[in-house]
Design an enzyme around this catalytic site. Structure first.
Site, mmCIF file in Angstrom:
data_model
loop_
_atom_site.group_PDB
_atom_site.id
_atom_site.type_symbol
_atom_site.label_atom_id
_atom_site.label_comp_id
_atom_site.label_asym_id
_atom_site.label_seq_id
_atom_site.Cartn_x
_atom_site.Cartn_y
_atom_site.Cartn_z
ATOM 1 N N ASP A 50 -3.333 -0.546 -4.166
ATOM 2 C CA ASP A 50 -4.487 -1.254 -4.727
ATOM 3 C C ASP A 50 -5.063 -2.232 -3.694
ATOM 4 O OD1 ASP A 50 -2.465 -3.098 -4.893
ATOM 5 O OD2 ASP A 50 -2.740 -3.579 -7.013
ATOM 6 N N SER A 51 -4.467 -2.240 -2.494
ATOM 7 C CA SER A 51 -5.076 -2.931 -1.350
ATOM 8 C C SER A 51 -6.470 -2.340 -1.073
ATOM 9 C CB SER A 51 -4.193 -2.815 -0.106
ATOM 10 O OG SER A 51 -3.827 -1.470 0.124
ATOM 11 N N ASP A 89 -0.621 3.207 -6.727
ATOM 12 C CA ASP A 89 -0.406 1.902 -7.359
ATOM 13 C C ASP A 89 -0.992 1.890 -8.757
ATOM 14 O OD1 ASP A 89 1.062 0.132 -5.866
ATOM 15 O OD2 ASP A 89 -0.646 -0.608 -4.706
ATOM 16 N N LYS A 118 3.553 3.138 -8.535
ATOM 17 C CA LYS A 118 4.236 1.892 -8.138
ATOM 18 C C LYS A 118 3.703 0.772 -9.008
ATOM 19 C CE LYS A 118 3.295 -0.298 -4.049
ATOM 20 N NZ LYS A 118 2.730 -1.591 -4.493
ATOM 21 N N GLU A 120 4.356 -3.636 -9.967
ATOM 22 C CA GLU A 120 4.902 -4.872 -9.403
ATOM 23 C C GLU A 120 5.692 -5.670 -10.440
ATOM 24 O OE1 GLU A 120 1.690 -7.102 -7.601
ATOM 25 O OE2 GLU A 120 1.058 -5.390 -6.378
ATOM 26 N N GLU A 188 8.041 -6.912 -0.154
ATOM 27 C CA GLU A 188 6.926 -7.444 0.641
ATOM 28 C C GLU A 188 7.155 -8.918 0.985
ATOM 29 O OE1 GLU A 188 3.044 -6.454 -0.864
ATOM 30 O OE2 GLU A 188 2.030 -7.746 0.578
HETATM 31 O O1 KIV Z 1 -1.516 -2.152 -2.166
HETATM 32 C C1 KIV Z 1 -0.828 -1.910 -1.172
HETATM 33 O O2 KIV Z 1 -1.314 -1.454 -0.124
HETATM 34 C C2 KIV Z 1 0.600 -2.194 -1.251
HETATM 35 C C3 KIV Z 1 1.350 -2.226 0.035
HETATM 36 C C4 KIV Z 1 0.980 -3.447 0.756
HETATM 37 C C5 KIV Z 1 2.800 -2.070 -0.162
HETATM 38 O O3 KIV Z 1 1.113 -2.434 -2.298
#
Ligand code: KIV
Length: 286
Positions: A50-51, A89, A118, A120, A188
Site C-alpha cells: 500500500d506504499s 497488502d 499482508k 499489519e 519494519e
Molecule cells: O507497503 C509496502 O510497500 C510495505 C513494505 C514497506 C513492506 O508494506
C-alpha cells in the site's frame, strides 16, 4: 521433463528457504512491466504494497489507499508474474470491521491474482482475523515493527522495539501471528539485534525492511531502489539506480525536440506512395 517449466514460489518454498538458511528476496511492484522484470530477475516474492499510496498516487501516507486501488494494481502486477509469490497488502479499513468484510476483501485480492495478503499488527482482533483468513484458505503475511497504517497512533516514523521489553513484546506478537496461521512476517524499522532474536525464535520466515541483515529475507520499495520516488528516502534504502534523472533527461530531450521540430523526422513517419501523393497534391491545388 521440460526445462522451461517454471516452478512458482509458494509459502512452503519460503519456509524451506528459511530452514535451509537461503535468503528470501522481495520487492514491491505496482504495474505489469515492473513486475515482469522483477520476476525475470529471480526475485522470490513481489509485494503490491500500500506504499503505492505514496509512490503511485502521491499521498503522504498509506491511510487513503482503498481496496479498489489495491485491486487495480494487484491485477496489473499478477499479469506480469510467472514465478514469484505475489502478496497484496490489505489497505487501512479493509480488515478492521468484521470477519465477513475481511474475508470478502482478502478474497477479492486473491481473485485479482495475489497468492497471499499482508496485514499489519497483532492485536487480539487482528489475530482473530488472521486465524479466520487462514482457516478460509487465504495465505497471510504479518507485519510488525513500524506499521505505516498506524502512523497516527505511533506519531511518526520511529524505529520500533528499541528496548529489551519491547523486543520481547514483539517476539510474543510474532509467535501469536505464527500460531494463528501467518506463514511469513515483515519486520519494519526494528534494531537488527531485535530482528535477529525474533527471527531465531519463530519458525516462519521474517522479511526485514530496515531490520538488519539477520532477517530471513529482505524487502524494499522498488521506487526507492531505482531512485524514482521524488520524496525522502529512508536510511535503510540502498539505491541501485537513478531512474529519476534518466527519466527527466529523456523527457526534457523529447520536449526540446518537439518544440524545435527535431522530432518527428521521416524515420518516425508514414508516407503515401508517390502516386497517391501526386493525386493528393493535385486535388489540393485544384
Ligand atoms: O507497503 C509496502 O510497500 C510495505 C513494505 C514497506 C513492506 O508494506
Amino acid at each position: 521433463m521440460n526445462a522451461d517449466i517454471i516452478k512458482p514460489v509458494t509459502s512452503r518454498t519460503l519456509k524451506k528457504m528459511k530452514d535451509n538458511k537461503e535468503k528470501i528476496t522481495m520487492l514491491t511492484a505496482y504495474d505489469f512491466s515492473t513486475a515482469k522484470y522483477i520476476d525475470e530477475c529471480g526475485v522470490d516474492s513481489i509485494l503490491i504494497g500500500d506504499s503505492l499510496g505514496m509512490t503511485i498516487l502521491g499521498y503522504d501516507t498509506t491511510i487513503k489507499v482503498t481496496i479498489e486501488d489495491m485491486l487495480t494494481f494487484t491485477k496489473a502486477v499478477s499479469n506480469g508474474v510467472k514465478r514469484a509469490l505475489v502478496v497484496a497488502d490489505m489497505p487501512f479499513l479493509s480488515y478492521h470491521l468484521n470477519k465477513e468484510q475481511t474475508t470478502l476483501n482478502a478474497g477479492r485480492l486473491i481473485q485479482a491474482g495475489a497468492k497471499a495478503v499482508k496485514l499489519e499488527g497483532a492485536s487480539d482482533f487482528i489475530l482473530d482475523e488472521v486465524h479466520h483468513l487462514t482457516q478460509s484458505g487465504i495465505n497471510v503475511v504479518g507485519h510488525l515493527g513500524f506499521t505505516p497504517q498506524y502512523i497516527n497512533t505511533i506519531g511518526g516514523y520511529f524505529v520500533q522495539g528499541k528496548s529489551y521489553e519491547n523486543t520481547i513484546k514483539m517476539l510474543n506478537a510474532a509467535k501469536k501471528l505464527e500460531e494463528n496461521g501467518a506463514f511469513a512476517l515483515v519486520l519494519e524499522m526494528v534494531p537488527e539485534e531485535s530482528a535477529k532474536y525474533i527471527s531465531e525464535n519463530i519458525s516462519i520466515p521474517t522479511i526485514g525492511i530496515g531490520a538488519g541483515k539477520y532477517c530471513d529475507g529482505q524487502v524494499l520499495v522498488i521506487d526507492d531502489i531505482l531512485g524514482k520516488y521524488p520524496g525522502n528516502i529512508p536510511k535503510f534504502v540502498k539505491q541501485y539506480a537513478n531512474i529519476k534523472e534518466i527519466m527527466k533527461d529523456a523527457i526534457s530531450k523529447y520536449n526540446q525536440d518537439v518544440k524545435t521540430g527535431e522530432f518527428p523526422t521521416k524515420e518516425y513517419s508514414f508516407n503515401l506512395t508517390e502516386e497517391e501523393r501526386d493525386k493528393l497534391e493535385h486535388n489540393i491545388n485544384k
